[in-house]
Design a protein around this motif. Sequence first.
Motif, short mmCIF file in Angstrom:
data_model
loop_
_atom_site.label_atom_id
_atom_site.label_comp_id
_atom_site.label_asym_id
_atom_site.label_seq_id
_atom_site.Cartn_x
_atom_site.Cartn_y
_atom_site.Cartn_z
N ARG A 1 -21.02 -39.40 -27.62
CA ARG A 1 -20.16 -38.95 -26.53
C ARG A 1 -19.81 -37.48 -26.70
O ARG A 1 -19.57 -36.77 -25.71
CB ARG A 1 -18.90 -39.82 -26.43
CG ARG A 1 -17.91 -39.66 -27.56
CD ARG A 1 -16.71 -40.58 -27.36
NE ARG A 1 -17.12 -41.98 -27.36
CZ ARG A 1 -16.33 -42.98 -26.95
NH1 ARG A 1 -15.14 -42.71 -26.49
NH2 ARG A 1 -16.75 -44.22 -27.01
N GLU A 2 -19.77 -36.99 -27.96
CA GLU A 2 -19.51 -35.57 -28.19
C GLU A 2 -20.70 -34.74 -27.72
O GLU A 2 -20.52 -33.67 -27.11
CB GLU A 2 -19.24 -35.31 -29.67
CG GLU A 2 -17.94 -35.92 -30.18
CD GLU A 2 -16.73 -35.40 -29.43
OE1 GLU A 2 -16.69 -34.17 -29.15
OE2 GLU A 2 -15.84 -36.20 -29.11
N ALA A 3 -21.91 -35.21 -28.00
CA ALA A 3 -23.11 -34.51 -27.52
C ALA A 3 -23.15 -34.51 -26.00
O ALA A 3 -23.50 -33.50 -25.37
CB ALA A 3 -24.36 -35.18 -28.09
N THR A 4 -22.78 -35.63 -25.40
CA THR A 4 -22.77 -35.74 -23.94
C THR A 4 -21.77 -34.76 -23.34
O THR A 4 -22.03 -34.13 -22.31
CB THR A 4 -22.42 -37.17 -23.52
OG1 THR A 4 -23.33 -38.07 -24.14
CG2 THR A 4 -22.51 -37.34 -22.01
N ARG A 5 -20.62 -34.63 -23.99
CA ARG A 5 -19.58 -33.70 -23.51
C ARG A 5 -20.12 -32.25 -23.51
O ARG A 5 -19.91 -31.50 -22.55
CB ARG A 5 -18.33 -33.81 -24.39
CG ARG A 5 -17.17 -32.97 -23.92
CD ARG A 5 -15.93 -33.18 -24.78
NE ARG A 5 -15.34 -34.49 -24.54
CZ ARG A 5 -15.29 -35.47 -25.42
NH1 ARG A 5 -15.79 -35.30 -26.63
NH2 ARG A 5 -14.73 -36.63 -25.12
N LYS A 6 -20.83 -31.88 -24.58
CA LYS A 6 -21.39 -30.52 -24.66
C LYS A 6 -22.44 -30.29 -23.58
O LYS A 6 -22.49 -29.22 -22.96
CB LYS A 6 -22.00 -30.30 -26.04
CG LYS A 6 -20.99 -30.25 -27.18
CD LYS A 6 -21.69 -30.13 -28.52
CE LYS A 6 -20.69 -30.17 -29.68
NZ LYS A 6 -21.38 -30.14 -30.99
N LEU A 7 -23.28 -31.30 -23.36
CA LEU A 7 -24.33 -31.16 -22.34
C LEU A 7 -23.71 -31.08 -20.95
O LEU A 7 -24.13 -30.26 -20.12
CB LEU A 7 -25.30 -32.34 -22.44
CG LEU A 7 -26.54 -32.28 -21.55
CD1 LEU A 7 -27.37 -31.04 -21.85
CD2 LEU A 7 -27.39 -33.54 -21.74
N ALA A 8 -22.71 -31.93 -20.69
CA ALA A 8 -22.04 -31.91 -19.39
C ALA A 8 -21.40 -30.55 -19.12
O ALA A 8 -21.39 -30.06 -17.98
CB ALA A 8 -20.99 -33.02 -19.33
N ARG A 9 -20.86 -29.93 -20.18
CA ARG A 9 -20.25 -28.62 -20.03
C ARG A 9 -21.30 -27.59 -19.59
O ARG A 9 -21.03 -26.74 -18.73
CB ARG A 9 -19.60 -28.18 -21.35
CG ARG A 9 -18.74 -26.94 -21.23
CD ARG A 9 -18.09 -26.59 -22.56
NE ARG A 9 -17.23 -27.68 -23.04
CZ ARG A 9 -17.38 -28.28 -24.22
NH1 ARG A 9 -18.34 -27.88 -25.04
NH2 ARG A 9 -16.56 -29.25 -24.58
N GLN A 10 -22.50 -27.67 -20.15
CA GLN A 10 -23.58 -26.77 -19.75
C GLN A 10 -23.98 -27.01 -18.30
O GLN A 10 -24.23 -26.07 -17.55
CB GLN A 10 -24.80 -26.96 -20.66
CG GLN A 10 -24.62 -26.40 -22.05
CD GLN A 10 -24.38 -24.91 -22.06
OE1 GLN A 10 -25.00 -24.15 -21.30
NE2 GLN A 10 -23.47 -24.46 -22.91
N PHE A 11 -24.01 -28.28 -17.89
CA PHE A 11 -24.31 -28.60 -16.49
C PHE A 11 -23.28 -27.95 -15.57
O PHE A 11 -23.62 -27.36 -14.54
CB PHE A 11 -24.32 -30.12 -16.27
CG PHE A 11 -25.48 -30.85 -16.89
CD1 PHE A 11 -26.57 -30.18 -17.42
CD2 PHE A 11 -25.47 -32.24 -16.94
CE1 PHE A 11 -27.63 -30.87 -17.99
CE2 PHE A 11 -26.54 -32.95 -17.49
CZ PHE A 11 -27.60 -32.25 -18.00
N ASP A 12 -21.99 -28.08 -15.93
CA ASP A 12 -20.93 -27.52 -15.10
C ASP A 12 -21.05 -26.01 -14.98
O ASP A 12 -20.86 -25.44 -13.90
CB ASP A 12 -19.56 -27.87 -15.71
CG ASP A 12 -19.22 -29.35 -15.56
OD1 ASP A 12 -19.83 -30.02 -14.72
OD2 ASP A 12 -18.35 -29.83 -16.32
N ILE A 13 -21.37 -25.36 -16.10
CA ILE A 13 -21.50 -23.90 -16.09
C ILE A 13 -22.63 -23.46 -15.18
O ILE A 13 -22.49 -22.54 -14.37
CB ILE A 13 -21.73 -23.37 -17.53
CG1 ILE A 13 -20.48 -23.57 -18.38
CG2 ILE A 13 -22.14 -21.90 -17.51
CD1 ILE A 13 -20.70 -23.34 -19.86
N LEU A 14 -23.80 -24.14 -15.29
CA LEU A 14 -24.94 -23.78 -14.46
C LEU A 14 -24.70 -24.08 -12.99
O LEU A 14 -25.06 -23.31 -12.11
CB LEU A 14 -26.19 -24.52 -14.94
CG LEU A 14 -26.94 -23.93 -16.13
CD1 LEU A 14 -28.12 -24.81 -16.51
CD2 LEU A 14 -27.43 -22.51 -15.84
N ALA A 15 -24.09 -25.24 -12.72
CA ALA A 15 -23.85 -25.65 -11.34
C ALA A 15 -22.88 -24.70 -10.64
O ALA A 15 -22.91 -24.55 -9.40
CB ALA A 15 -23.33 -27.08 -11.29
N ALA A 16 -21.99 -24.08 -11.42
CA ALA A 16 -20.98 -23.19 -10.84
C ALA A 16 -21.54 -21.81 -10.49
O ALA A 16 -20.88 -21.03 -9.79
CB ALA A 16 -19.80 -23.07 -11.78
#
Length: 307
Positions: free
Chosen positions: A291-306
């Motif tokens: 879940r920690e790895a997923t959190r880091k990946l989701a953060r990258q998705f949010d940055i790119l999507a923004a």
Amino acid sequence: PVSMIYSSSPPYTPALIARRLHRISKIPWVAGFRDPWTGFHNTPDRWFLPRKIDRSLERSVFDEANIVEVAWKGIANDARDKYPELGEGKFIHIPNGFDSADFPESDILKRAELPQNTKCTITYSGSLYGPRNPFSFLKAVEQLVQNGEIDPDKMKLRFVGRFGAEIHEMLHRPLIEPMVEKIEYVPHSRAVELLLDSNALLLIVDEVPTVAEIVPGKVYEYLGAMRPIIAIAPPNGAIGELLRETGAGEAVAASDIAGQARLIKEVYDDWSNSSSSFDMRTENIIQYERREATRKLARQFDILAAK
């Protein structure tokens, strides 16, 4: 509506599909890699034309992906060695992890309680073949038996998985065979139970030129099992660094028979004394929960999507 494309390789075809979708849609794309693409130790040995095509496809994926997410740092190092023009910002390192849901006991502190086995049990789980073999480990065990430092009647060496013919031959050594328990391939849930029913876990990595940077996904499941790890791997490599960070065990070179014997004896003495001399740092191990790895990946998705 789709705001992000994510691909995971190997296999490498998903990266090419994602590249095509990215070209058509202009949607941001994160290309994930669990292993290097070309030039890795298990890359097929192709003749020059398909090898050249592979390199061209690999380079285009690295060039065109917005972010390349790697499971171990050596993948990024390998890519930058091949293509120096790729900048540091192209890559993010998100290590593999373990899933607490795979374990019968979800509380990691309770998982840390060692079983009361009638024999000191060291378990290896996975495939063994060719360059990934237990020869040096078995030599270390033999040395301890010959020196009277361990009682062979109180030691169990459990090997779970698929093994090549040469591995079966190694396990038939006269001093070793009475201690060996071989279990063929089992469902993952049963493999996890066997890890937990162990006093220590054995990790062996392939004897290949890139071995120092390789971090197999299995090491994280071993971490999640909260059992001391004896790793036959370069002490100053990525696995050695991970084990020092987590206090979960120690990496010893395949050529260091004495070092392996020392670790085996330490595990045996801990079993004999119902104690543990390994300083496992739970707070560091927990960060490798998936879940920690997923959190880091989701953060990258949010940055790119923004953007």
